[in-house]
Design a protein around this motif. Structure first.
Motif, PDB file in Angstrom:
ATOM      1  N   GLU A  30       0.840  -1.207   0.000  1.00  0.00           N
ATOM      2  CA  GLU A  30       0.000   0.000   0.000  1.00  0.00           C
ATOM      3  C   GLU A  30       0.870   1.249   0.000  1.00  0.00           C
ATOM      4  O   GLU A  30       0.604   2.200  -0.728  1.00  0.00           O
ATOM      5  CB  GLU A  30      -0.917  -0.001   1.213  1.00  0.00           C
ATOM      6  CG  GLU A  30      -1.849   1.189   1.259  1.00  0.00           C
ATOM      7  CD  GLU A  30      -2.775   1.161   2.460  1.00  0.00           C
ATOM      8  OE1 GLU A  30      -3.195   2.246   2.876  1.00  0.00           O
ATOM      9  OE2 GLU A  30      -3.068   0.065   2.966  1.00  0.00           O
ATOM     10  N   GLN A  31       1.910   1.245   0.811  1.00  0.00           N
ATOM     11  CA  GLN A  31       2.810   2.393   0.867  1.00  0.00           C
ATOM     12  C   GLN A  31       3.580   2.544  -0.450  1.00  0.00           C
ATOM     13  O   GLN A  31       3.784   3.646  -0.935  1.00  0.00           O
ATOM     14  CB  GLN A  31       3.796   2.239   2.034  1.00  0.00           C
ATOM     15  CG  GLN A  31       4.711   3.425   2.225  1.00  0.00           C
ATOM     16  CD  GLN A  31       3.970   4.685   2.611  1.00  0.00           C
ATOM     17  OE1 GLN A  31       2.914   4.629   3.219  1.00  0.00           O
ATOM     18  NE2 GLN A  31       4.500   5.826   2.261  1.00  0.00           N
ATOM     19  N   GLN A  32       3.982   1.429  -1.053  1.00  0.00           N
ATOM     20  CA  GLN A  32       4.714   1.480  -2.317  1.00  0.00           C
ATOM     21  C   GLN A  32       3.862   2.082  -3.419  1.00  0.00           C
ATOM     22  O   GLN A  32       4.377   2.752  -4.313  1.00  0.00           O
ATOM     23  CB  GLN A  32       5.179   0.080  -2.715  1.00  0.00           C
ATOM     24  CG  GLN A  32       6.297  -0.438  -1.838  1.00  0.00           C
ATOM     25  CD  GLN A  32       6.656  -1.875  -2.155  1.00  0.00           C
ATOM     26  OE1 GLN A  32       5.976  -2.543  -2.927  1.00  0.00           O
ATOM     27  NE2 GLN A  32       7.713  -2.351  -1.549  1.00  0.00           N
ATOM     28  N   CYS A  33       2.551   1.854  -3.360  1.00  0.00           N
ATOM     29  CA  CYS A  33       1.645   2.409  -4.374  1.00  0.00           C
ATOM     30  C   CYS A  33       1.553   3.920  -4.294  1.00  0.00           C
ATOM     31  O   CYS A  33       1.083   4.562  -5.226  1.00  0.00           O
ATOM     32  CB  CYS A  33       0.251   1.811  -4.226  1.00  0.00           C
ATOM     33  SG  CYS A  33       0.151   0.092  -4.701  1.00  0.00           S
ATOM     34  N   ASN A  34       1.990   4.493  -3.210  1.00  0.00           N
ATOM     35  CA  ASN A  34       1.914   5.940  -3.033  1.00  0.00           C
ATOM     36  C   ASN A  34       3.251   6.633  -3.266  1.00  0.00           C
ATOM     37  O   ASN A  34       3.371   7.825  -3.029  1.00  0.00           O
ATOM     38  CB  ASN A  34       1.397   6.278  -1.636  1.00  0.00           C
ATOM     39  CG  ASN A  34      -0.030   5.827  -1.457  1.00  0.00           C
ATOM     40  OD1 ASN A  34      -0.850   5.964  -2.345  1.00  0.00           O
ATOM     41  ND2 ASN A  34      -0.326   5.260  -0.308  1.00  0.00           N
ATOM     42  N   THR A  35       4.263   5.889  -3.728  1.00  0.00           N
ATOM     43  CA  THR A  35       5.557   6.513  -3.971  1.00  0.00           C
ATOM     44  C   THR A  35       5.557   7.226  -5.309  1.00  0.00           C
ATOM     45  O   THR A  35       4.805   6.882  -6.225  1.00  0.00           O
ATOM     46  CB  THR A  35       6.694   5.473  -3.956  1.00  0.00           C
ATOM     47  OG1 THR A  35       6.490   4.556  -5.032  1.00  0.00           O
ATOM     48  CG2 THR A  35       6.772   4.752  -2.624  1.00  0.00           C
ATOM     49  N   GLU A  36       6.418   8.197  -5.459  1.00  0.00           N
ATOM     50  CA  GLU A  36       6.501   8.964  -6.706  1.00  0.00           C
ATOM     51  C   GLU A  36       6.911   8.059  -7.866  1.00  0.00           C
ATOM     52  O   GLU A  36       6.362   8.169  -8.966  1.00  0.00           O
ATOM     53  CB  GLU A  36       7.493  10.110  -6.548  1.00  0.00           C
ATOM     54  CG  GLU A  36       7.561  10.995  -7.756  1.00  0.00           C
ATOM     55  CD  GLU A  36       8.487  12.182  -7.590  1.00  0.00           C
ATOM     56  OE1 GLU A  36       8.816  12.795  -8.606  1.00  0.00           O
ATOM     57  OE2 GLU A  36       8.869  12.484  -6.446  1.00  0.00           O
ATOM     58  N   ASP A  37       7.864   7.140  -7.645  1.00  0.00           N
ATOM     59  CA  ASP A  37       8.302   6.235  -8.716  1.00  0.00           C
ATOM     60  C   ASP A  37       7.150   5.390  -9.243  1.00  0.00           C
ATOM     61  O   ASP A  37       6.978   5.221 -10.445  1.00  0.00           O
ATOM     62  CB  ASP A  37       9.424   5.320  -8.236  1.00  0.00           C
ATOM     63  CG  ASP A  37      10.729   6.055  -8.023  1.00  0.00           C
ATOM     64  OD1 ASP A  37      10.919   7.126  -8.636  1.00  0.00           O
ATOM     65  OD2 ASP A  37      11.557   5.542  -7.239  1.00  0.00           O
ATOM     66  N   PHE A  38       6.357   4.852  -8.335  1.00  0.00           N
ATOM     67  CA  PHE A  38       5.226   4.027  -8.732  1.00  0.00           C
ATOM     68  C   PHE A  38       4.242   4.828  -9.563  1.00  0.00           C
ATOM     69  O   PHE A  38       3.778   4.381 -10.614  1.00  0.00           O
ATOM     70  CB  PHE A  38       4.539   3.445  -7.486  1.00  0.00           C
ATOM     71  CG  PHE A  38       3.351   2.581  -7.801  1.00  0.00           C
ATOM     72  CD1 PHE A  38       3.511   1.250  -8.132  1.00  0.00           C
ATOM     73  CD2 PHE A  38       2.065   3.105  -7.763  1.00  0.00           C
ATOM     74  CE1 PHE A  38       2.422   0.448  -8.430  1.00  0.00           C
ATOM     75  CE2 PHE A  38       0.970   2.314  -8.059  1.00  0.00           C
ATOM     76  CZ  PHE A  38       1.140   0.982  -8.392  1.00  0.00           C
ATOM     77  N   LEU A  39       3.915   6.019  -9.097  1.00  0.00           N
ATOM     78  CA  LEU A  39       2.951   6.866  -9.807  1.00  0.00           C
ATOM     79  C   LEU A  39       3.490   7.309 -11.178  1.00  0.00           C
ATOM     80  O   LEU A  39       2.749   7.352 -12.152  1.00  0.00           O
ATOM     81  CB  LEU A  39       2.574   8.065  -8.947  1.00  0.00           C
ATOM     82  CG  LEU A  39       1.863   7.719  -7.633  1.00  0.00           C
ATOM     83  CD1 LEU A  39       1.704   8.967  -6.778  1.00  0.00           C
ATOM     84  CD2 LEU A  39       0.535   7.061  -7.894  1.00  0.00           C
TER      85      LEU A  39
END
Length: 67
Positions: A53-62
Motif C-alpha cells: 500500500e505504501q509502495q503504491c503511493n511513492t513517486e516512482d510508482f505513480l
C-alpha cells in the motif's frame, strides 16, 4: 493507551499475521521491550519494502503508471 512501553510492545504481535509475528519477535527492540519509539522505528525499517500500500503511493510508482 497509557501503557508502559514493555506491555505495549509485547501486545503488538497479537494483531499481526503469524509470519510477521514470528519475525517481529526476533527484533532487538522487541526482545528488550523498553523503548516504544525505537520499536516503531525498527518495525518501519524492517517492513517498509514489504508494504504494498505504501509502495503504491511513492513517486516512482505513480510515474510508472502515468507512462
Amino acid at each position: 493507551m497509557d501503557w508502559l512501553d514493555g506491555p505495549h510492545i509485547k501486545k503488538v504481535p497479537l494483531y499481526c499475521e503469524k509470519i510477521i509475528e514470528k519475525h517481529m519477535k526476533t527484533l532487538g527492540t522487541y526482545i528488550r521491550g523498553n523503548n516504544w519509539e525505537g520499536f516503531v522505528a525498527e518495525l518501519k525499517s524492517e517492513f517498509k519494502d514489504n508494504n504494498s500500500e505504501q509502495q503504491c503511493n511513492t513517486e516512482d510508482f505513480l510515474q510508472n503508471i502515468v507512462q
